[in-house]
Design a protein around this motif. Structure first.
Motif, PDB file in Angstrom:
ATOM      1  N   TYR A  68      -4.369  -6.433   6.254  1.00 58.32           N
ATOM      2  CA  TYR A  68      -3.422  -5.631   7.307  1.00 58.32           C
ATOM      3  C   TYR A  68      -3.115  -3.907   7.217  1.00 58.32           C
ATOM      4  O   TYR A  68      -2.450  -4.010   6.411  1.00 58.32           O
ATOM      5  N   LEU A  69      -3.912  -2.832   8.056  1.00 59.67           N
ATOM      6  CA  LEU A  69      -3.446  -1.581   8.327  1.00 59.67           C
ATOM      7  C   LEU A  69      -2.041  -1.670   8.394  1.00 59.67           C
ATOM      8  O   LEU A  69      -1.672  -1.948  10.273  1.00 59.67           O
ATOM      9  N   VAL A  70      -1.286  -0.786   7.417  1.00 59.38           N
ATOM     10  CA  VAL A  70       0.471  -1.079   8.101  1.00 59.38           C
ATOM     11  C   VAL A  70       0.471   0.771   9.053  1.00 59.38           C
ATOM     12  O   VAL A  70       0.112   1.820   7.958  1.00 59.38           O
ATOM     13  N   PRO A  71       0.520   0.697  10.165  1.00 64.20           N
ATOM     14  CA  PRO A  71       1.046   2.433  10.243  1.00 64.20           C
ATOM     15  C   PRO A  71       2.444   3.049   9.532  1.00 64.20           C
ATOM     16  O   PRO A  71       2.425   2.029   9.403  1.00 64.20           O
ATOM     17  N   SER A  72       1.523   4.704  10.203  1.00 59.01           N
ATOM     18  CA  SER A  72       2.482   4.647   9.055  1.00 59.01           C
ATOM     19  C   SER A  72       1.777   6.791  10.053  1.00 59.01           C
ATOM     20  O   SER A  72       0.801   7.002  10.178  1.00 59.01           O
ATOM     21  N   ALA A  73       3.109   7.581   9.908  1.00 62.50           N
ATOM     22  CA  ALA A  73       3.124   8.778  10.024  1.00 62.50           C
ATOM     23  C   ALA A  73       3.051   9.554   9.135  1.00 62.50           C
ATOM     24  O   ALA A  73       2.258  10.911   9.456  1.00 62.50           O
ATOM     25  N   ILE A  74       3.100   9.042   7.619  1.00 61.81           N
ATOM     26  CA  ILE A  74       2.536   9.913   6.659  1.00 61.81           C
ATOM     27  C   ILE A  74       1.109   9.697   6.090  1.00 61.81           C
ATOM     28  O   ILE A  74       1.087  10.378   4.904  1.00 61.81           O
ATOM     29  N   ASP A  75       1.281   8.291   5.943  1.00 60.79           N
ATOM     30  CA  ASP A  75      -0.030   7.979   5.053  1.00 60.79           C
ATOM     31  C   ASP A  75      -0.633   6.669   5.496  1.00 60.79           C
ATOM     32  O   ASP A  75      -0.307   5.292   5.887  1.00 60.79           O
ATOM     33  N   ASP A  77      -3.329   4.774   4.323  1.00 57.68           N
ATOM     34  CA  ASP A  77      -4.007   3.784   3.511  1.00 57.68           C
ATOM     35  C   ASP A  77      -2.644   2.825   2.851  1.00 57.68           C
ATOM     36  O   ASP A  77      -3.179   2.364   1.714  1.00 57.68           O
ATOM     37  N   LEU A  78      -2.226   2.278   4.160  1.00 58.75           N
ATOM     38  CA  LEU A  78      -0.742   1.318   3.622  1.00 58.75           C
ATOM     39  C   LEU A  78      -1.343  -0.217   3.755  1.00 58.75           C
ATOM     40  O   LEU A  78      -1.826  -0.437   5.218  1.00 58.75           O
ATOM     41  N   THR A  79      -1.901  -1.669   3.487  1.00 60.37           N
ATOM     42  CA  THR A  79      -2.459  -2.594   3.475  1.00 60.37           C
ATOM     43  C   THR A  79      -1.229  -3.177   2.977  1.00 60.37           C
ATOM     44  O   THR A  79      -1.190  -3.562   1.836  1.00 60.37           O
ATOM     45  N   ILE A  80      -1.472  -4.891   3.877  1.00 55.90           N
ATOM     46  CA  ILE A  80      -1.042  -5.477   3.292  1.00 55.90           C
ATOM     47  C   ILE A  80      -2.025  -6.722   3.392  1.00 55.90           C
ATOM     48  O   ILE A  80      -2.446  -6.986   4.091  1.00 55.90           O
ATOM     49  N   HIS A 135      -0.124 -10.002  -1.084  1.00 56.75           N
ATOM     50  CA  HIS A 135       0.810  -8.383  -1.971  1.00 56.75           C
ATOM     51  C   HIS A 135       0.945  -7.319  -1.459  1.00 56.75           C
ATOM     52  O   HIS A 135       0.457  -7.462   0.402  1.00 56.75           O
ATOM     53  N   SER A 136       2.117  -7.374  -1.539  1.00 53.49           N
ATOM     54  CA  SER A 136       2.854  -5.968  -0.718  1.00 53.49           C
ATOM     55  C   SER A 136       3.170  -5.817   0.447  1.00 53.49           C
ATOM     56  O   SER A 136       2.113  -4.903   1.150  1.00 53.49           O
TER      57      SER A 136
END
Length: 174
Positions: A68-75, A77-80, A135-136
């Motif tokens: 799952y792509l995690v929404p972020s204002a600065i990044d 490429d964050l995934t669970i 993971h994470s």
């Protein structure tokens, strides 16, 4: 008599409590193997988790995996990431392993997941046992070494029971 359920509890107990101790105390080549489970960064932890998925597939395991792509204002490429190993027969039990609720603790959780897949998974009776590994759960915290998420939520303290509770705001939290 050691039942499959008790054996699983013993394996998890040993992994959870012995891996950090052995990595510090040292055990020769075994120490090096254990230290190899610890990632250097969020990116390397995620890459190793995804490689482990490929190894499992190549080894004949029936694996469902994704992220799952995690929404972020600065990044961006964050995934669970997750993987699910189906039971070999009728599903009756589910083992759920998660890591990375708090960013600074995420490397240990990632190491324990990798050790579990390498060392404990082959020993399990999976006839009726499904295994879900996430993971994470807090990739922002993992990557930036922060306990809360990017929007300052401590996942361990903010589990909500119902959807209507999501609108609560704690003005004193910041």
């Amino acid at each position: 008599k050691i039942t499959p359920s008790l054996r699983l509890r013993i394996i998890i107990f040993i992994l959870f409590f012995s891996l950090p101790i052995m990595s510090v105390v040292g055990m020769g080549s075994e120490r090096e193997k254990l230290l190899g489970y610890f990632p250097e960064s969020y990116e390397s932890a995620r890459a190793e988790f995804r490689k482990q998925i490929d190894r499992l597939k190549a080894g004949g395991y029936s694996v469902e995996a994704g992220y799952y792509l995690v929404p972020s204002a600065i990044d961006k490429d964050l995934t669970i990431d997750y993987l699910y190993l189906k039971p070999l027969e009728k599903p009756q039990k589910l083992l759920l392993l998660t890591s990375g609720v708090h960013g600074p603790e995420a490397p240990l959780g990632s190491a324990l997941e990798m050790a579990f897949l390498d060392q404990a998974l082959p020993l399990l009776e999976r006839k009726n046992l499904g295994i879900l590994i996430i993971h994470s759960l807090n990739p922002y915290g993992h990557k930036y070494q922060r306990r809360p998420t990017e929007i300052n939520i401590d996942l361990n303290r903010n589990f909500l029971a119902t959807h209507d509770q999501f609108n609560l705001r704690n003005a004193n939290y910041e």
